[in-house]
Each structure stands twice: as C-alpha cells, then as structure tokens.
Design a protein around this motif. Structure first.
Motif, PDB file in Angstrom:
ATOM      1  N   LEU A  53       0.827  -1.208   0.000  1.00 36.54           N
ATOM      2  CA  LEU A  53       0.000   0.000   0.000  1.00 36.54           C
ATOM      3  C   LEU A  53       0.864   1.261   0.000  1.00 36.54           C
ATOM      4  O   LEU A  53       0.625   2.195  -0.769  1.00 36.54           O
ATOM      5  CB  LEU A  53      -0.934   0.004   1.217  1.00 36.54           C
ATOM      6  CG  LEU A  53      -2.095  -0.998   1.169  1.00 36.54           C
ATOM      7  CD1 LEU A  53      -2.717  -1.170   2.547  1.00 36.54           C
ATOM      8  CD2 LEU A  53      -3.161  -0.552   0.164  1.00 36.54           C
ATOM      9  N   GLU A  54       1.872   1.286   0.852  1.00 38.45           N
ATOM     10  CA  GLU A  54       2.709   2.491   0.939  1.00 38.45           C
ATOM     11  C   GLU A  54       3.576   2.660  -0.304  1.00 38.45           C
ATOM     12  O   GLU A  54       3.811   3.780  -0.760  1.00 38.45           O
ATOM     13  CB  GLU A  54       3.577   2.438   2.205  1.00 38.45           C
ATOM     14  CG  GLU A  54       2.733   2.559   3.463  1.00 38.45           C
ATOM     15  CD  GLU A  54       3.556   2.633   4.744  1.00 38.45           C
ATOM     16  OE1 GLU A  54       4.797   2.613   4.686  1.00 38.45           O
ATOM     17  OE2 GLU A  54       2.925   2.706   5.825  1.00 38.45           O
ATOM     18  N   ALA A  55       4.043   1.556  -0.868  1.00 35.17           N
ATOM     19  CA  ALA A  55       4.903   1.640  -2.052  1.00 35.17           C
ATOM     20  C   ALA A  55       4.123   2.158  -3.260  1.00 35.17           C
ATOM     21  O   ALA A  55       4.647   2.938  -4.059  1.00 35.17           O
ATOM     22  CB  ALA A  55       5.528   0.278  -2.350  1.00 35.17           C
ATOM     23  N   VAL A  56       2.862   1.740  -3.399  1.00 40.18           N
ATOM     24  CA  VAL A  56       2.042   2.238  -4.510  1.00 40.18           C
ATOM     25  C   VAL A  56       1.817   3.745  -4.352  1.00 40.18           C
ATOM     26  O   VAL A  56       1.976   4.517  -5.310  1.00 40.18           O
ATOM     27  CB  VAL A  56       0.688   1.497  -4.565  1.00 40.18           C
ATOM     28  CG1 VAL A  56      -0.311   2.255  -5.432  1.00 40.18           C
ATOM     29  CG2 VAL A  56       0.893   0.091  -5.112  1.00 40.18           C
ATOM     30  N   ASP A  57       1.484   4.158  -3.164  1.00 38.59           N
ATOM     31  CA  ASP A  57       1.254   5.573  -2.872  1.00 38.59           C
ATOM     32  C   ASP A  57       2.513   6.381  -3.203  1.00 38.59           C
ATOM     33  O   ASP A  57       2.481   7.385  -3.933  1.00 38.59           O
ATOM     34  CB  ASP A  57       0.897   5.699  -1.383  1.00 38.59           C
ATOM     35  CG  ASP A  57       0.376   7.068  -1.025  1.00 38.59           C
ATOM     36  OD1 ASP A  57       0.463   7.979  -1.855  1.00 38.59           O
ATOM     37  OD2 ASP A  57      -0.107   7.228   0.109  1.00 38.59           O
TER      38      ASP A  57
END
Lengths: 164, 85, 164, 85
Positions: free
Chosen positions: C119-123
């Motif tokens: 989730l954080e990497a996509v963001d």
C-alpha cells in the motif's frame, strides 16, 4: 453468490457493492463496478492466501463469517470512508469457505476524482476490516492440523474499548 | 418466579467448534445480562472455559464490551477474536 | 509495445516490469507479473483519463515521453521503493500517445508479503512519477483546442531543488 | 578560436511544438554551459522566449537545476514542467 447493495441516507451508499461469497473473487467485475466518467483514480487492494505461516506449509484457508453482522460493519466502514473522503464508488468482496493458496480472500476497489482519496480510502478500509468485521480465518496446514487466527488489529481496538 | 425471555444464540469459529453447534435458542430469566449468559453457557458447555477470557459478544450484531441486559428476541453471538482480511 | 526489465546490484531490480507503451494498458497482465507464492498483498493504482477539466469537456489526452530518461527514472523509483519497503514485485506501465477518456494512463501494481509495504509503495510511486518522470500530458478539448498540463508535484520538487 | 564539441539536443512537449522540431545536432564552443545553450536556442527560435522561464533542462537524462558545462557527445533535453501520471 451472496451480494448486498445498501441504500443509506445522506451518503451515496447505493454506490457501494459489498459481497461475502464462497465463489472466487473477480477483481475485474469490481473494476467495472467502480467505472464512472468522472473517475480519475482507481485504487485496489487484494489480500492473498499465502503458502506458509512461521515455517508451516499452508494447504488452504477456511473463512467463516457472521454474514448479517459483517455486512452491517462493511456498510458502516463505507459510510465512514465517505465521511472522510469524497470517493466515488466502493466495491468490497470477502471470501467465505475454502480459499486456496494464491487466491484473494479480500478485494477492495475504490474510485475517486483525484488519487489521494482512493489511495487513502483503500488503506483505511483494509485496516478497519482487520480490526472489526466479523469474519474468521482458519489456516489448514499440510500436516493436516489447523489453527484459527486472530488479527492483531482487533486486539488494538479491543484494548481501547475494554473487553466484554 | 421471574418472567422468561427467549433469545437466539449464535456461535462462530472456534466457539462453534468447541460447542459443536452453530446456533441454539434459549429461554432466560428476564433481567439476564450477557455476562450471566456466558456463565450459563460455560456451565452447559465446559469446553468453553478454555477460551472464556477471550470470547467476544455481540448483541443484535453490535459488539458489547461490558455486560448489557438482554431483551426478548435479541440475537446474541459468541465468537473468538476476529481474523478477516 | 516497448518493455524494459532492469537488472541492478543489491536490489531485486529483475523483479520490476516497467513499460512505456502506446497500446492500452492491461492491469491483468500486471497482476500476473506480480504473482508469487509468498505474496500476501497486492495493491494497485490506476490513473484514469477524465472527461472534463474545469468545466471543459475533454475529448482525449495525448502523452509524450522522453523514453530513455523516463525508464531510468522509473528504475530509480523502483530502487527507492525497495530501499524503503520489502516489496516483492513491481509493475509500472504508462501510456504514450492518444489516451481516450475512461482509459488508464498509468498503472502501478505492487506485491508484498504483508499489506503495509504494498500500500505504501504504490502511494509513494505514483507521487514520485508525478513529481519527476519525464512524461507530458496534453488535454485535447471537444472544442478542438488543447493544453499542455503541468504537475503541481513537479513544482514542489523544483522549488526545493532550485530552478535551472 | 575555441575547440568545438558536438551535442544532441532534444525537445519535448510544448518546447517541441514551439520549435517545430523534436531534435537537432549542434556544434558548440568547448566550455559552453547549459544556460548559454538555452540563450543560443532562444536566439535561433524566438518562440522559446515565451516560456524560457519555465524550461527544464536534462543533461544525459538527468535534470540539471543550475548551469553545467556541456561535454562533447552529451544529450541535452529541453522541456516544460512534466505532467505524467
């Protein structure tokens, strides 16, 4: 396939698709559901059944849901998402019954005009599902034994609210 | 003798496994609360004792975190910590 | 279809799929690419061509890329993602040329063992793309005129680093 | 007379449109920097003046935020603020 569309006052609850189903989840159907001419962003999350837990080989998962309670809780989570962010459409699906390794057990898809809302709403909703939705997972190991799991996120919530 | 109420009681996951059943209908004394109902169930199903410290209770599909009085027709559910997602 | 797989030292750059293509993007191909037995989470983001901008009806978008620079930058973004989070696989695709309203212009798919990283990497990656990758978008309006857009995120970066 | 270097110059998006071309090869005096090259281009293509304040420069696929000396064989790109995503 058990499907529920919920109407609600004030917020566009009609634009939520919530499913608890023993059938394989199809993310493309959810992508279709959240399509909208004003959509500039679609974010998604899939929780996938993993093949091992602390060195033990997982043969499959078995999910059980308190359907009526879980659907109420998912509806409430959608309501909260819409209070926090101007998202367009929300689709959430969760498996029940047997889930094979590699299959998604949960899928969340959210569309919005700008990207921030969809990304944050997806993040929020998977956390809230782990915290409070009445669904249980049992890991069945290749050796034949199984174990009911407990979400850490649930304990954080319970510790805050006090035990029953 | 106190009046009687009738409730639907549901069990999920490990609780269901330990009790060997998914649901039952019970007649309770009026004024019974959720803590007392858990006691009654533990007497009836001693297997429940092993996890009674972590059993969660929902009344009419809402978690209750401290004992609440049960009303006629309520749906009371007992289950372990959740693990969805 | 122009595709690039990049090898790099230290990080699993071989597990990145980076594409700049004038063909429609297919998110299912990227989902396939990030499949992995150890994957417990798959997060995605799609930027979709919207039908209007400040009241003007958008007929379509036209994207132009400085291919060699953009692929280097995407590779660098993947490297940074892997420094920050233990993600498994990354697939990033960006359209060039004409993009019709409703079509995705950019897709990011990331898999990881646990959900937080994906989730954080996509963001992170969509923000970094908007900030610095050498791609330009022109909105073509139904009245026939067009306008080259500028990302706000780019200005934030440029203001920090100083203008040329 | 200073020695000459040869560079490949690329234009993108609005810069490409204003100049009417995507690329050119230029011969420059050794020691020319990116600021001077932008001046030379603006003289050759007056249309560039309208956006010269916001033109970005990359040397060998890396942004440069202050003038840098250009070397023989460099690839220099001029383009407007980016808008991908």
């Amino acid at each position: 396939l058990s499907s529920a569309r919920h109407g609600g006052a004030g917020v566009l609850q009609s634009e939520n698709v919530l499913e608890l189903t023993s059938e394989p989840l199809d993310i493309n159907r959810y992508f279709k559901v959240v399509e909208d001419k004003t959509t500039g962003a679609v974010a998604s999350f899939q929780g996938i059944a993993r093949d091992r837990f602390e060195g033990k080989k997982v043969a499959r998962l078995e999910y059980e849901a308190y359907h009526a309670m879980a659907i109420c809780q998912l509806t409430e989570i959608c309501r909260e998402m819409r209070m926090k962010w101007p998202v367009r459409k929300i689709a959430i699906g969760h498996r029940t019954g047997k889930v094979e390794v590699g299959e998604p057990s949960v899928i969340i898809v959210v569309s919005s005009v700008h990207r921030r809302e969809a990304l944050e709403a997806v993040d929020f909703s998977i956390n809230e599902i782990k915290k409070r939705v009445a669904i249980w997972k049992k890991e069945i190991y290749e050796e034949g034994d199984g174990m009911w799991k407990e979400n850490e996120e649930f304990y954080h919530l319970r510790d805050r609210l006090g035990a029953a | 003798m106190p009046a009687k109420i009738k409730v639907r009681v549901l069990f999920f996951a490990l609780v269901k496994e330990l009790l060997g059943k998914a649901a039952t209908t019970m007649e309770l004394d009026e004024g019974t609360d959720t803590a007392r109902l858990l006691q009654l169930l533990t007497t009836k199903f001693p297997a429940l004792k092993s996890i009674s410290g972590s059993v969660m209770i929902a009344v009419n599909r809402e978690y209750v975190y401290s004992p609440v009085r049960i009303n006629n027709g309520d749906e009371i559910a007992f289950f372990p910590p959740i693990s969805g997602g």
